[in-house]
Design a protein around this motif. Structure first.
Motif, mmCIF file in Angstrom:
data_model
loop_
_atom_site.group_PDB
_atom_site.id
_atom_site.type_symbol
_atom_site.label_atom_id
_atom_site.label_comp_id
_atom_site.label_asym_id
_atom_site.label_seq_id
_atom_site.Cartn_x
_atom_site.Cartn_y
_atom_site.Cartn_z
ATOM 1 N N LEU A 94 0.832 -1.199 0.000
ATOM 2 C CA LEU A 94 0.000 0.000 0.000
ATOM 3 C C LEU A 94 0.871 1.255 0.000
ATOM 4 O O LEU A 94 0.658 2.168 -0.800
ATOM 5 N N PHE A 95 1.864 1.294 0.878
ATOM 6 C CA PHE A 95 2.760 2.453 0.922
ATOM 7 C C PHE A 95 3.538 2.599 -0.377
ATOM 8 O O PHE A 95 3.760 3.708 -0.850
ATOM 9 N N SER A 96 3.983 1.481 -0.942
ATOM 10 C CA SER A 96 4.733 1.543 -2.201
ATOM 11 C C SER A 96 3.886 2.152 -3.308
ATOM 12 O O SER A 96 4.355 3.011 -4.061
ATOM 13 N N MET A 97 2.655 1.717 -3.419
ATOM 14 C CA MET A 97 1.771 2.213 -4.473
ATOM 15 C C MET A 97 1.451 3.700 -4.289
ATOM 16 O O MET A 97 1.563 4.489 -5.226
ATOM 17 N N ILE A 98 1.091 4.095 -3.090
ATOM 18 C CA ILE A 98 0.730 5.488 -2.844
ATOM 19 C C ILE A 98 1.949 6.397 -2.978
ATOM 20 O O ILE A 98 1.868 7.468 -3.576
ATOM 21 N N ALA A 99 3.087 5.966 -2.454
ATOM 22 C CA ALA A 99 4.301 6.777 -2.560
ATOM 23 C C ALA A 99 4.725 6.944 -4.015
ATOM 24 O O ALA A 99 5.158 8.038 -4.417
ATOM 25 N N ALA A 100 4.592 5.897 -4.812
ATOM 26 C CA ALA A 100 4.956 6.006 -6.226
ATOM 27 C C ALA A 100 4.050 6.992 -6.949
ATOM 28 O O ALA A 100 4.532 7.829 -7.725
ATOM 29 N N MET A 101 2.757 6.925 -6.701
ATOM 30 C CA MET A 101 1.833 7.853 -7.364
ATOM 31 C C MET A 101 2.065 9.289 -6.902
ATOM 32 O O MET A 101 2.085 10.213 -7.720
ATOM 33 N N LEU A 102 2.275 9.499 -5.611
ATOM 34 C CA LEU A 102 2.547 10.846 -5.118
ATOM 35 C C LEU A 102 3.889 11.354 -5.634
ATOM 36 O O LEU A 102 4.036 12.526 -5.958
ATOM 37 N N GLY A 103 4.857 10.468 -5.722
ATOM 38 C CA GLY A 103 6.173 10.843 -6.231
ATOM 39 C C GLY A 103 6.128 11.263 -7.687
ATOM 40 O O GLY A 103 6.773 12.239 -8.086
ATOM 41 N N MET A 104 5.355 10.543 -8.495
ATOM 42 C CA MET A 104 5.239 10.928 -9.904
ATOM 43 C C MET A 104 4.554 12.276 -10.052
ATOM 44 O O MET A 104 4.944 13.097 -10.871
ATOM 45 N N GLY A 105 3.532 12.513 -9.248
ATOM 46 C CA GLY A 105 2.859 13.809 -9.287
ATOM 47 C C GLY A 105 3.777 14.931 -8.836
ATOM 48 O O GLY A 105 3.819 15.998 -9.446
ATOM 49 N N ALA A 106 4.552 14.698 -7.784
ATOM 50 C CA ALA A 106 5.487 15.715 -7.293
ATOM 51 C C ALA A 106 6.586 15.967 -8.322
ATOM 52 O O ALA A 106 7.000 17.113 -8.533
ATOM 53 N N MET A 107 7.063 14.898 -8.965
ATOM 54 C CA MET A 107 8.108 15.054 -9.977
ATOM 55 C C MET A 107 7.606 15.907 -11.138
ATOM 56 O O MET A 107 8.302 16.798 -11.621
ATOM 57 N N ARG A 108 6.396 15.660 -11.565
ATOM 58 C CA ARG A 108 5.842 16.428 -12.675
ATOM 59 C C ARG A 108 5.606 17.880 -12.271
ATOM 60 O O ARG A 108 5.854 18.795 -13.052
ATOM 61 N N SER A 109 5.153 18.113 -11.044
ATOM 62 C CA SER A 109 4.976 19.480 -10.561
ATOM 63 C C SER A 109 6.312 20.209 -10.496
ATOM 64 O O SER A 109 6.417 21.378 -10.865
ATOM 65 N N TYR A 110 7.356 19.527 -10.040
ATOM 66 C CA TYR A 110 8.696 20.119 -9.990
ATOM 67 C C TYR A 110 9.161 20.491 -11.392
ATOM 68 O O TYR A 110 9.698 21.573 -11.616
ATOM 69 N N ASP A 111 8.963 19.582 -12.338
ATOM 70 C CA ASP A 111 9.350 19.857 -13.723
ATOM 71 C C ASP A 111 8.629 21.078 -14.272
ATOM 72 O O ASP A 111 9.233 21.916 -14.933
ATOM 73 N N LYS A 112 7.355 21.185 -14.001
ATOM 74 C CA LYS A 112 6.577 22.310 -14.523
ATOM 75 C C LYS A 112 7.011 23.628 -13.897
ATOM 76 O O LYS A 112 7.106 24.636 -14.590
ATOM 77 N N THR A 113 7.262 23.647 -12.590
ATOM 78 C CA THR A 113 7.637 24.897 -11.935
ATOM 79 C C THR A 113 9.043 25.353 -12.304
ATOM 80 O O THR A 113 9.330 26.537 -12.273
ATOM 81 N N HIS A 114 9.913 24.408 -12.651
ATOM 82 C CA HIS A 114 11.288 24.762 -13.007
ATOM 83 C C HIS A 114 11.510 24.808 -14.516
ATOM 84 O O HIS A 114 12.634 24.981 -14.968
#
Length: 121
Positions: A94-114
């Motif tokens: 459960l943690f692996s799945m949720i962390a991966a999805m949140l991580g991908m969203g955070a990575m994409r947000s970081y890419d967009k802001t930078h």
């Protein structure tokens, strides 16, 4: 100079808006596609997110409340012997799945802001 700087910002803003509008058109085309593999991947990932969120809510909100109710009824003798309580979820997956999805969203947000170009990756 200030006016020229503002014009440059407006040009950059217009470029970003045009990119977003282009992405919306791609999203519409994907959604209308006949193949479930093209049209269905976004809803599928969203569905997995909902399942993960519900599992997380069960594990850390509902399950402790149910255990508390179970203990109260067990103390009163209202629960038959041999009946087992609800199962706890395996949280590693459960943690692996949720962390991966949140991580991908955070990575994409970081890419967009930078302003990282991800179309060449």
């Amino acid at each position: 100079m200030k006016e020229l700087k503002q014009r440059g910002s407006l040009v950059e803003l217009n470029t970003q808006i045009q990119l977003l509008l282009g992405q919306l058109e791609v999203n519409k085309a994907e959604a209308r596609h006949k193949s479930i593999f093209v049209a269905g991947w976004r809803p599928w990932i969203g569905w997995i997110g909902w399942v993960g969120g519900l599992a997380f809510a069960y594990q850390f909100v509902l399950y402790p409340l149910l255990c508390w109710v179970w203990a109260l009824y067990s103390a009163k003798g209202s629960i038959l012997t041999g009946v087992t309580p609800l199962l706890v979820l395996e949280t590693g997956a459960l943690f692996s799945m949720i962390a991966a999805m949140l991580g991908m969203g955070a990575m994409r947000s970081y890419d967009k802001t930078h302003g990282t170009q991800t179309d060449k990756l």
